[in-house]
Design a protein around this motif. Structure first.
Motif, mmCIF file in Angstrom:
data_model
loop_
_atom_site.group_PDB
_atom_site.id
_atom_site.type_symbol
_atom_site.label_atom_id
_atom_site.label_comp_id
_atom_site.label_asym_id
_atom_site.label_seq_id
_atom_site.Cartn_x
_atom_site.Cartn_y
_atom_site.Cartn_z
ATOM 1 N N ASN A 92 9.606 3.864 7.941
ATOM 2 C CA ASN A 92 8.922 4.475 6.618
ATOM 3 C C ASN A 92 10.164 4.150 5.571
ATOM 4 O O ASN A 92 11.083 4.840 5.597
ATOM 5 C CB ASN A 92 8.343 5.636 6.469
ATOM 6 N N LEU A 93 9.842 3.288 4.716
ATOM 7 C CA LEU A 93 10.763 3.013 3.719
ATOM 8 C C LEU A 93 11.186 4.125 2.636
ATOM 9 O O LEU A 93 11.966 4.300 1.876
ATOM 10 C CB LEU A 93 10.376 1.595 2.920
ATOM 11 N N ASP A 94 10.072 5.061 2.612
ATOM 12 C CA ASP A 94 10.500 6.193 1.977
ATOM 13 C C ASP A 94 11.567 6.892 2.112
ATOM 14 O O ASP A 94 12.109 7.321 1.374
ATOM 15 C CB ASP A 94 9.115 7.141 1.773
ATOM 16 N N ALA A 105 0.814 -0.953 0.149
ATOM 17 C CA ALA A 105 0.067 0.092 -0.107
ATOM 18 C C ALA A 105 0.865 1.459 0.058
ATOM 19 O O ALA A 105 0.570 2.409 -0.729
ATOM 20 C CB ALA A 105 -1.030 -0.176 1.007
ATOM 21 N N MET A 106 2.298 1.079 0.651
ATOM 22 C CA MET A 106 2.836 2.406 0.785
ATOM 23 C C MET A 106 3.482 2.601 -0.651
ATOM 24 O O MET A 106 3.832 3.688 -0.902
ATOM 25 C CB MET A 106 3.840 2.080 1.775
ATOM 26 N N THR A 107 3.824 1.573 -1.253
ATOM 27 C CA THR A 107 4.537 2.080 -2.471
ATOM 28 C C THR A 107 3.300 2.148 -3.654
ATOM 29 O O THR A 107 3.976 2.192 -4.911
ATOM 30 C CB THR A 107 5.547 1.047 -2.872
ATOM 31 N N ARG A 108 1.989 1.955 -3.640
ATOM 32 C CA ARG A 108 1.285 2.011 -4.606
ATOM 33 C C ARG A 108 1.360 3.285 -5.526
ATOM 34 O O ARG A 108 1.365 4.247 -4.828
ATOM 35 C CB ARG A 108 -0.117 1.729 -4.049
ATOM 36 N N ARG A 109 1.423 2.971 -6.846
ATOM 37 C CA ARG A 109 1.840 4.411 -7.700
ATOM 38 C C ARG A 109 0.374 4.902 -8.028
ATOM 39 O O ARG A 109 -0.529 4.251 -8.101
ATOM 40 C CB ARG A 109 2.516 3.988 -8.783
ATOM 41 N N ARG A 110 0.127 6.118 -7.824
ATOM 42 C CA ARG A 110 -0.947 6.752 -8.485
ATOM 43 C C ARG A 110 -1.117 6.602 -10.026
ATOM 44 O O ARG A 110 0.087 6.920 -10.680
ATOM 45 C CB ARG A 110 -0.967 8.290 -8.017
ATOM 46 N N ILE A 128 12.203 6.208 -8.997
ATOM 47 C CA ILE A 128 12.251 4.713 -9.495
ATOM 48 C C ILE A 128 12.496 3.724 -8.590
ATOM 49 O O ILE A 128 12.320 2.619 -8.816
ATOM 50 C CB ILE A 128 14.001 4.781 -10.395
ATOM 51 N N LEU A 129 13.280 4.014 -7.342
ATOM 52 C CA LEU A 129 13.404 2.929 -6.562
ATOM 53 C C LEU A 129 12.166 2.716 -5.789
ATOM 54 O O LEU A 129 11.968 1.427 -5.551
ATOM 55 C CB LEU A 129 14.532 3.751 -5.286
ATOM 56 N N ARG A 130 11.007 3.547 -5.691
ATOM 57 C CA ARG A 130 9.651 3.282 -5.158
ATOM 58 C C ARG A 130 9.207 2.333 -6.198
ATOM 59 O O ARG A 130 8.303 1.419 -5.804
ATOM 60 C CB ARG A 130 8.967 4.644 -5.269
ATOM 61 N N LEU A 131 9.315 2.594 -7.515
ATOM 62 C CA LEU A 131 8.729 1.554 -8.544
ATOM 63 C C LEU A 131 9.135 0.308 -8.397
ATOM 64 O O LEU A 131 8.779 -0.883 -8.476
ATOM 65 C CB LEU A 131 8.724 2.323 -9.828
ATOM 66 N N GLU A 132 10.794 0.228 -8.478
ATOM 67 C CA GLU A 132 11.276 -1.030 -8.220
ATOM 68 C C GLU A 132 10.690 -1.774 -7.121
ATOM 69 O O GLU A 132 10.667 -3.213 -7.280
ATOM 70 C CB GLU A 132 12.893 -0.821 -8.246
#
Lengths: 254, 247
Positions: free
Chosen positions: B88-90, B5-10, B232-236
């Protein structure tokens, strides 16, 4: 191993289960804590006395390194005794890596790391026990290096100030090195990773150690080389404190 | 909240994507302006001649890269501390992104400095405290990136990386002060004075303006590169999670 739950929620949060382990970890005050630290250190020293795998390798490497440095500089450097302080500290740092790799590496190889972590003691007690044992190995190794430097480079390092500086520098080195050894113990390629992580962080120790040793060999006054002691002392104090605070985080999901 | 849920992309093109695009365009314009200003607009230094005169123009890039490296250092230290507090991984991704961009900027600082130092100091390298600290910082950045690669578990990687970044960067002030006892010849351009500094120059009006452009351009460059890398890291991470869910 994959984690499903966020790791900052301790698994033992029920009212029935959390009483015993938590109280056993911290009860007894300072005296009990020190006894646990000594128990960990004694365990490592006993294991080393029986297996003789760690210290002998460190001593052999350090003596060899001093001899090789002596040979290499003899060909080109006009006065080899000028480089003796640098040689001393480089050898201590490099030989130390050999020992630090085994601090937790040996536990992982023997499969005893989980048992060590299951012990009902505070994790910082494990850290300080390991630091004490590793200090004992390093100081023993240095007791061999200093006379060899005297023989090969004709430089007498047996001065109380130099030995005090060596002690403070080794303490900072071991306190950071033990924490990094814990970080690398469970990673791939830990033997190669540790020196890459450790050496850039060791620059203050290295520069201060070399500066201190050189100043004392030059016969400077205490007022001039006192600042190197200050750097070593500040380094030791800062990093032992942070390591004490942070060591708990390393195996929080184990 | 799960990592998924945290990395879900809009999926919709939100306002912040337009803002990011605007930032990227502004970066390109500012960098182009910097190239023009540093090579053509800034007037030559009065007290220098020959190779030194040509070499001093690299200072605008040198200082710009230094801003990027410093920003990488500050963001990574902040990010690793906040990650250890909040998990928080962000923030871990921000640390990694800033260190990657900081590595490139740090290498840029060192390389431009080497080119400038040979005609000015007549040596490529010296163990000046600033040079020492910059080099050690880049080595720490590289060690951090190598270390992360060796850890498989995502959360362990984030935690160990943050612990290392915290330790590594707290040692840098001591590195600087321990190296400072050695003789320093690095010119102090902005404040203070070092009587033994060599190759310094007073700043004229056009040079100050160019420096100002350099500071803005490299701040924009660092921000846009870091944000892009962070995305990019978030998407990875998101892709890795989806792959895990499928398996």
């Amino acid at each position: 191993m994959t984690l499903t739950a966020p790791s900052h929620n301790p698994p033992l949060s029920g009212p029935q289960t959390d009483l015993q382990p938590v109280s056993m970890r911290t009860e007894g005050g300072l005296r009990a804590y020190l006894r646990k630290v000594v128990a960990i250190a004694a365990k490592d020293l006993r294991a080393e006395a029986r297996a003789k795998e760690n210290l002998s390798a460190m001593i052999a490497f350090s003596v060899l390194a001093v001899v090789v440095f002596g040979l290499a500089f003899d060909l080109r450097v006009p006065r080899a005794d000028m480089v003796a302080p640098g040689v001393l500290w480089v050898v201590v740092l490099f030989a130390g890596v050999l020992g630090l790799n085994r601090v937790f590496g040996a536990e992982v190889d023997r499969g005893s790391l989980s048992a060590l972590l299951l012990a009902p003691i505070d994790r910082s007690a494990i850290y300080f026990g390991k630091v004490i044992a590793q200090m004992a190995f390093m100081l023993t190794m240095e007791a061999f290096v200093v006379p060899i430097v005297l023989v090969i480079f004709d430089v007498n390092l047996f001065s109380p100030w130099i030995l005090a500086g060596l002690f403070l520098g080794t303490l900072g080195y071991v306190s950071v090195g033990t924490l990094f050894a814990a970080l690398t113990a469970s990673t791939r390629a830990r033997e190669t990773m540790l020196p890459i992580l450790l050496l850039p962080v060791m620059v203050p120790i290295f520069v201060a150690g070399v500066g201190l040793t050189a100043n004392i060999l030059d016969g400077r006054e205490v007022a001039e080389f006192g600042r190197w002691f200050l750097i070593l002392a500040v380094y030791d104090l800062v990093f032992i404190t942070i390591a004490f605070l942070i060591f708990d985080l390393i195996w929080e999901d184990a | 909240m799960t990592t998924a849920a945290m990395t879900r992309r809009r999926t919709a093109t939100g306002g912040w994507e337009v803002a990011l695009l605007a930032l990227n365009v502004a970066t390109v314009i500012a960098m182009a302006a910097l190239v023009w200003a540093s090579l053509l607009y800034a007037r030559p230094a009065i007290n220098l001649s020959g190779d030194e005169q040509t070499a001093q123009r690299i200072f605008y890039l040198h200082m710009g890269c230094n801003i990027g490296a410093l920003a990488g250092f500050i963001v990574s230290l902040t990010g690793s501390i906040i990650y250890l507090l909040t998990r928080n991984l962000d923030w871990d991704r921000a640390t990694q992104a800033s260190i990657e961009v900081g590595t490139i900027c740090g290498l840029g600082t060192i390389v431009t400095g080497i080119f400038w130092a040979k005609p000015t100091w007549n040596t490529y390298w010296t163990w000046d405290p600033r040079l020492t600290t910059a080099t050690i910082t880049v080595l720490l950045y590289i060690a951090y990136l190598l270390f992360r690669n060796g850890i498989d578990n995502r959360r362990t990687r984030a935690r160990f990386g943050s612990i290392y970044a915290l330790f590594a960067f707290l040692s840098l002030p001591l590195t600087y002060y321990s190296a400072r006892w050695f003789r320093s010849i690095h010119p102090v351009v902005f404040s203070g004075d070092n009587p033994e500094a060599q190759g310094g120059f007073a700043l004229g009006a056009t040079m100050t303006q160019t420096l100002f452009i350099a500071a803005i351009a490299f701040s924009l460059l660092f921000s846009s590169l870091m944000i892009l890398r962070w995305r990019i890291l978030r998407l990875e991470d998101r892709a890795a999670e989806l792959r895990e869910e499928i398996e």
